[in-house]
Scaffold this motif. Structure first.
Motif, mmCIF file in Angstrom:
data_model
loop_
_atom_site.group_PDB
_atom_site.id
_atom_site.type_symbol
_atom_site.label_atom_id
_atom_site.label_comp_id
_atom_site.label_asym_id
_atom_site.label_seq_id
_atom_site.Cartn_x
_atom_site.Cartn_y
_atom_site.Cartn_z
ATOM 1 N N SER A 137 23.018 40.358 31.713
ATOM 2 C CA SER A 137 22.782 39.865 33.074
ATOM 3 C C SER A 137 23.570 40.645 34.119
ATOM 4 O O SER A 137 23.147 40.729 35.280
ATOM 5 N N ASP A 138 24.714 41.169 33.751
ATOM 6 C CA ASP A 138 25.542 41.920 34.724
ATOM 7 C C ASP A 138 25.350 43.420 34.585
ATOM 8 O O ASP A 138 26.235 44.206 34.919
ATOM 9 N N TYR A 139 24.202 43.852 34.129
ATOM 10 C CA TYR A 139 23.877 45.265 33.947
ATOM 11 C C TYR A 139 24.049 46.037 35.269
ATOM 12 O O TYR A 139 23.575 45.628 36.316
ATOM 13 N N LEU A 140 24.794 47.159 35.177
ATOM 14 C CA LEU A 140 25.077 48.046 36.313
ATOM 15 C C LEU A 140 25.689 47.302 37.496
ATOM 16 O O LEU A 140 25.397 47.584 38.661
ATOM 17 N N ASN A 141 26.594 46.413 37.177
ATOM 18 C CA ASN A 141 27.315 45.666 38.208
ATOM 19 C C ASN A 141 28.806 45.872 37.984
ATOM 20 O O ASN A 141 29.314 45.650 36.876
ATOM 21 N N LEU A 142 29.513 46.353 39.005
ATOM 22 C CA LEU A 142 30.959 46.572 38.892
ATOM 23 C C LEU A 142 31.678 45.231 38.947
ATOM 24 O O LEU A 142 31.526 44.473 39.899
ATOM 25 N N VAL A 143 32.503 44.969 37.906
ATOM 26 C CA VAL A 143 33.226 43.701 37.800
ATOM 27 C C VAL A 143 34.695 43.996 37.541
ATOM 28 O O VAL A 143 35.035 44.833 36.691
ATOM 29 N N GLN A 144 35.571 43.352 38.274
ATOM 30 C CA GLN A 144 37.011 43.529 38.059
ATOM 31 C C GLN A 144 37.458 42.710 36.856
ATOM 32 O O GLN A 144 37.019 41.581 36.649
ATOM 33 N N VAL A 145 38.334 43.326 36.058
ATOM 34 C CA VAL A 145 38.974 42.599 34.958
ATOM 35 C C VAL A 145 40.110 41.797 35.567
ATOM 36 O O VAL A 145 41.128 42.345 35.993
ATOM 37 N N THR A 146 39.912 40.505 35.638
ATOM 38 C CA THR A 146 40.843 39.632 36.352
ATOM 39 C C THR A 146 42.236 39.697 35.749
ATOM 40 O O THR A 146 42.409 39.614 34.525
ATOM 41 N N GLY A 147 43.227 39.849 36.623
ATOM 42 C CA GLY A 147 44.629 39.844 36.195
ATOM 43 C C GLY A 147 45.120 41.150 35.619
ATOM 44 O O GLY A 147 46.241 41.219 35.093
ATOM 45 N N SER A 148 44.340 42.200 35.702
ATOM 46 C CA SER A 148 44.743 43.485 35.108
ATOM 47 C C SER A 148 45.924 44.094 35.852
ATOM 48 O O SER A 148 46.122 43.860 37.057
ATOM 49 N N TYR A 149 46.712 44.878 35.123
ATOM 50 C CA TYR A 149 47.885 45.528 35.687
ATOM 51 C C TYR A 149 47.436 46.657 36.621
ATOM 52 O O TYR A 149 46.516 47.413 36.297
ATOM 53 N N THR A 150 48.091 46.796 37.772
ATOM 54 C CA THR A 150 47.601 47.709 38.810
ATOM 55 C C THR A 150 48.531 48.881 39.109
ATOM 56 O O THR A 150 48.187 49.736 39.926
ATOM 57 N N LYS A 151 49.701 48.968 38.464
ATOM 58 C CA LYS A 151 50.722 49.928 38.895
ATOM 59 C C LYS A 151 50.909 51.105 37.925
ATOM 60 O O LYS A 151 51.932 51.779 37.962
ATOM 61 N N MET A 152 49.955 51.360 37.074
ATOM 62 C CA MET A 152 50.057 52.537 36.190
ATOM 63 C C MET A 152 49.593 53.779 36.945
ATOM 64 O O MET A 152 48.531 53.760 37.573
ATOM 65 N N ARG A 153 50.359 54.836 36.871
ATOM 66 C CA ARG A 153 50.001 56.091 37.534
ATOM 67 C C ARG A 153 49.261 56.972 36.525
ATOM 68 O O ARG A 153 49.851 57.777 35.819
ATOM 69 N N LEU A 154 47.941 56.795 36.490
ATOM 70 C CA LEU A 154 47.106 57.460 35.494
ATOM 71 C C LEU A 154 46.090 58.369 36.174
ATOM 72 O O LEU A 154 45.660 58.105 37.296
ATOM 73 N N THR A 155 45.696 59.421 35.462
ATOM 74 C CA THR A 155 44.578 60.246 35.910
ATOM 75 C C THR A 155 43.491 60.349 34.844
ATOM 76 O O THR A 155 42.448 60.958 35.088
ATOM 77 N N ASP A 156 43.701 59.766 33.673
ATOM 78 C CA ASP A 156 42.637 59.603 32.683
ATOM 79 C C ASP A 156 43.151 58.688 31.583
ATOM 80 O O ASP A 156 44.372 58.516 31.409
ATOM 81 N N PHE A 157 42.228 58.079 30.847
ATOM 82 C CA PHE A 157 42.575 57.340 29.641
ATOM 83 C C PHE A 157 41.454 57.480 28.636
ATOM 84 O O PHE A 157 40.380 58.021 28.941
ATOM 85 N N ALA A 158 41.683 57.017 27.400
ATOM 86 C CA ALA A 158 40.675 57.161 26.347
ATOM 87 C C ALA A 158 40.761 55.981 25.394
ATOM 88 O O ALA A 158 41.846 55.450 25.118
ATOM 89 N N PHE A 159 39.601 55.576 24.870
ATOM 90 C CA PHE A 159 39.528 54.504 23.885
ATOM 91 C C PHE A 159 39.815 55.039 22.483
ATOM 92 O O PHE A 159 39.302 56.093 22.076
#
Length: 690
Positions: A137-159
């Motif tokens: 139902s939320d296909y191609l809809n940007l959703v915030q992950v509630t409560g996520s940490y916001t202060k990491m200084r990143l320029t990429d990440f990987a799973f």
């Protein structure tokens, strides 16, 4: 584009343009880089850092970033930071915009895909996700992950390919983070020991985490194969391309491919095998650099010697003897211009980790043979050890890790501790008047050379080498002169000519120094002192109006044949002399060029100076060969003398007897042996002393 590289690293669908914007056929094991303001796509071999251009036109303008590979549909998803759009990238690396809703006004530069969900992160905003499954139902809809940490200084990440978590390196502090995609919260796993802008991050199937630093292209790894037992320290793994705008994407389930590489030969303790992050040079790229005449051979595993899987390619380095406390000459041959880095295990402890063991750092070599000096430390003991030489287009390399081109050559070498005794003589100062057979202005400053002699011999008094070191003090000459040192009665044949080590002004000389056509040892230090000195003054260091630093120095090491006894050598200071530079004018009455020799008083010409004998007893010369009195005037003054002291020479065109009145007594009668001391000289006539 190098077709071998693509055939090795990429599925066939990626080698052709796909008009249907098709997905990748498989999970590719190439790491992709998206770089520059107008995105270009590169394929990177993580094992070596070799890279090739895959696409220069992605089908839209702008910078694509925050990319991730979606294993659910085999497409790459990225963020166009120029147009603020989410895009889908096909196997031909062309992108189309997707109609994502609820996008922010700010861009995303950090992203990856997992379980058909595109995750994005921005400092100060936190973690977001976009559903890529069209049945949701939320296909191609940007959703915030509630409560996520916001202060990491990143320029990429990987799973991670197995544990389902996100991993990243903090740019500012170098911390390794584990991020829970469900909550956006981070766990700090420790400091990786490196900082910078890490714009590309990848995983491969075993759980090795790779991240690339934008400013220098260094590719680092952290082993996260066991996510419950992580040592967070980063290891430099390879050298890749650098970029100001840089993002990495890779299918995490694919293993990191090992392509054709050149490996080392040293034992495993020196970090030789691929499994130990040993040195490896990619052989699939278009750039071909190697040492010697045989290119690096291709291996996929490290054996005791890589020669067992290829050609004998360790042919680029030639060593002279490596004796403790001595300077060795090594010859390195390169097929083209590149950089040399080299190591020697001086203490024989099985590694190249000690502070003084990197012996050449980013040494630029041109095509052909280059002679280099290798200073052997005083503390080395006899025995076998290993040396490693790496040649590449990259300026600086460690003794381990990948390189995108070039070759590694490992050598088993022998260190020697010969317990030689050193005999030092001098310094001596030799001074000459070059107008012979005319007395001239008799300022004895036409050539003033200060030099010392060092002789090394073993406990049985077998001389291994003679070393001469000197500096030109003055050259107040009207004529062009060379300078040489003759060792009377020492046969030329006792010299190991091929191993002579000769430097002028700190640079290795291609001249042999051992003069041909002589029965005894004659060492030509300079054939033209004026050219070697390159003085800006007509008269070098003889006029107060034109004072200069010393501009000509030399060091000459002459190895001798075995069983040359110490007592077979002539006594230092030997027989220094000047001679006419070939094809240069040296006075109306003089013989031409090299045949003109001017020696110290009572030393006869060498074999090549016999023409000077014809000038004896002409003009002001009063030589008597029968009596052994040569190169003297009628009143007994010499055209050259030597002093076992430092000496202040006269100014230009100042008669020696005006500067040193007692020199006449010393030269003709042997009295007043302290004629040169401060109390017996006239300082106003001396260079540098008013």
């Amino acid at each position: 584009m190098d077709k071998r590289f693509l055939a090795t690293l990429l599925p066939a669908a990626m080698m052709t343009s796909n008009v249907d914007a098709a997905a990748f056929d498989t999970c590719p094991y190439t790491a992709f880089l998206l770089q520059e303001a107008q995105t270009k796509v590169y394929g990177v071999n993580l094992s070596t850092g070799a890279y090739q251009t895959l696409q220069t036109n992605v089908g839209m303008s702008g910078n694509l970033n925050a990319a991730g590979f979606n294993e659910a549909d085999n497409y790459i998803y990225a963020y166009n930071t120029t147009s603020n759009q989410v895009v889908k990238v096909s196997s031909d690396f062309t992108a189309v915009a997707l109609p994502v809703t609820n996008l922010l006004s700010s861009n995303f530069f950090v992203g990856d895909v997992h379980n058909n969900i595109y995750y994005l992160y921005r400092y100060g905003k936190g973690l977001y996700k976009i559903q890529l499954d069209s049945t949701q139902s939320d296909y191609l809809n940007l959703v915030q992950v509630t409560g996520s940490y916001t202060k990491m200084r990143l320029t990429d990440f990987a799973f991670h390919p197995a544990d389902g978590n996100i991993y990243a390196i903090d740019n500012k502090y170098g911390y390794l983070y584990r991020i829970d995609p469900a909550t956006g919260n981070k766990t700090t796993l420790g400091n990786a020991g490196v900082t910078g802008t890490f714009g590309a991050a990848y995983f491969e199937a075993s759980g090795q985490f790779y991240f690339s630093r934008n400013q220098d292209g260094n590719i680092y790894t952290v082993d996260i194969s066991d996510s419950n037992n992580i040592i967070p320290i980063a290891t430099l793994f390879a050298k890749g391309p650098n970029s100001g705008l840089n993002d990495g994407v890779r299918c995490a389930s694919a293993p990191a491919a090992v392509t054709e590489v050149d490996l080392g030969d040293a034992p495993d303790s020196y970090l030789t095998a691929i499994a130990d992050n040993g040195p490896r040079h990619d052989l699939t790229t278009a750039t071909t650099l190697y040492l010697g005449t045989v290119a690096g051979d291709a291996e996929l595993i490290a054996t005791e010697s890589d020669d067992s899987t290829g050609a004998d390619d360790e042919d680029g380095v030639i060593f002279t003897s490596l004796e403790n406390g001595e300077t060795s000459l090594i010859s390195v041959t390169a097929n083209d211009t590149g950089y040399l880095n080299a190591w020697v295990d001086w203490n024989k402890d099985g590694d190249f980790l000690d502070n003084n063991e990197k012996v050449f750092d980013s040494k630029l070599l041109n095509a052909g043979m280059t002679s280099l000096f290798l200073n052997v430390p005083d503390f080395v003991s006899e025995g076998q050890t290993w040396a490693r030489f790496r040649f590449s287009s990259l300026a600086s390399l460690p003794h381990y890790g990948g390189a995108p081109d070039g070759e590694v050559e490992d050598y088993a070498i022998t260190l020697e501790n010969s317990q030689l005794s050193t005999y030092n003589y001098g310094p001596f100062t030799a001074a000459f008047e070059d107008s012979w057979p005319i007395e001239g202005d008799f300022d004895l400053n036409d050539v003033v050379m200060r030099y010392s002699v060092e002789v090394k011999a073993d406990p049985n008094y077998n001389v291994s080498q003679i070393t001469l070191r000197g500096t030109l003090q003055a050259m107040g000459a009207d004529y062009f002169n060379g300078f040489a040192i003759h060792l009377p009665e020492l046969a030329r044949s006792v010299v190991n000519e091929a191993d002579i080590l000769f430097t002028k002004n700190g640079e290795l000389s291609t001249d042999t120094a051992l003069e041909a056509g002589q029965s005894n040892v004659v060492l030509v230090i300079s054939e033209d002192l004026r050219a070697d000195t390159a003085s800006t003054c007509r008269f070098f260091r003889t006029q107060e109006a034109c004072q200069e630093i010393e501009r000509f120095t030399f060091s000459l090491t002459v190895p001798l044949q075995a069983n040359t006894k110490l007592w077979a050598l002539p006594a230092p200071p030997y027989d220094p002399f000047i001679f006419g530079t070939p094809e240069k004018y040296h006075g109306d009455s003089a013989v031409t060029g090299r045949a003109l020799e001017i020696h110290l008083d009572d030393y006869e010409p060498t074999d090549l100076g016999v023409a000077s004998i014809n000038l004896m007893t002409t003009q002001d010369d009063n030589s008597d060969l029968g009596a052994g009195s040569v190169y003297r005037t009628q009143n007994g003054l010499p055209w050259g003398f030597i002093l076992t002291e430092s000496w202040v020479h006269p100014k230009e065109r100042t008669d020696m007897l005006n500067a040193y009145p007692r020199f006449f007594d010393y030269a003709t009668q042997g009295s007043n042996v302290d004629w040169y001391t401060a109390g017996k000289r006239i300082s106003t006539h001396l260079y540098g002393l008013e």
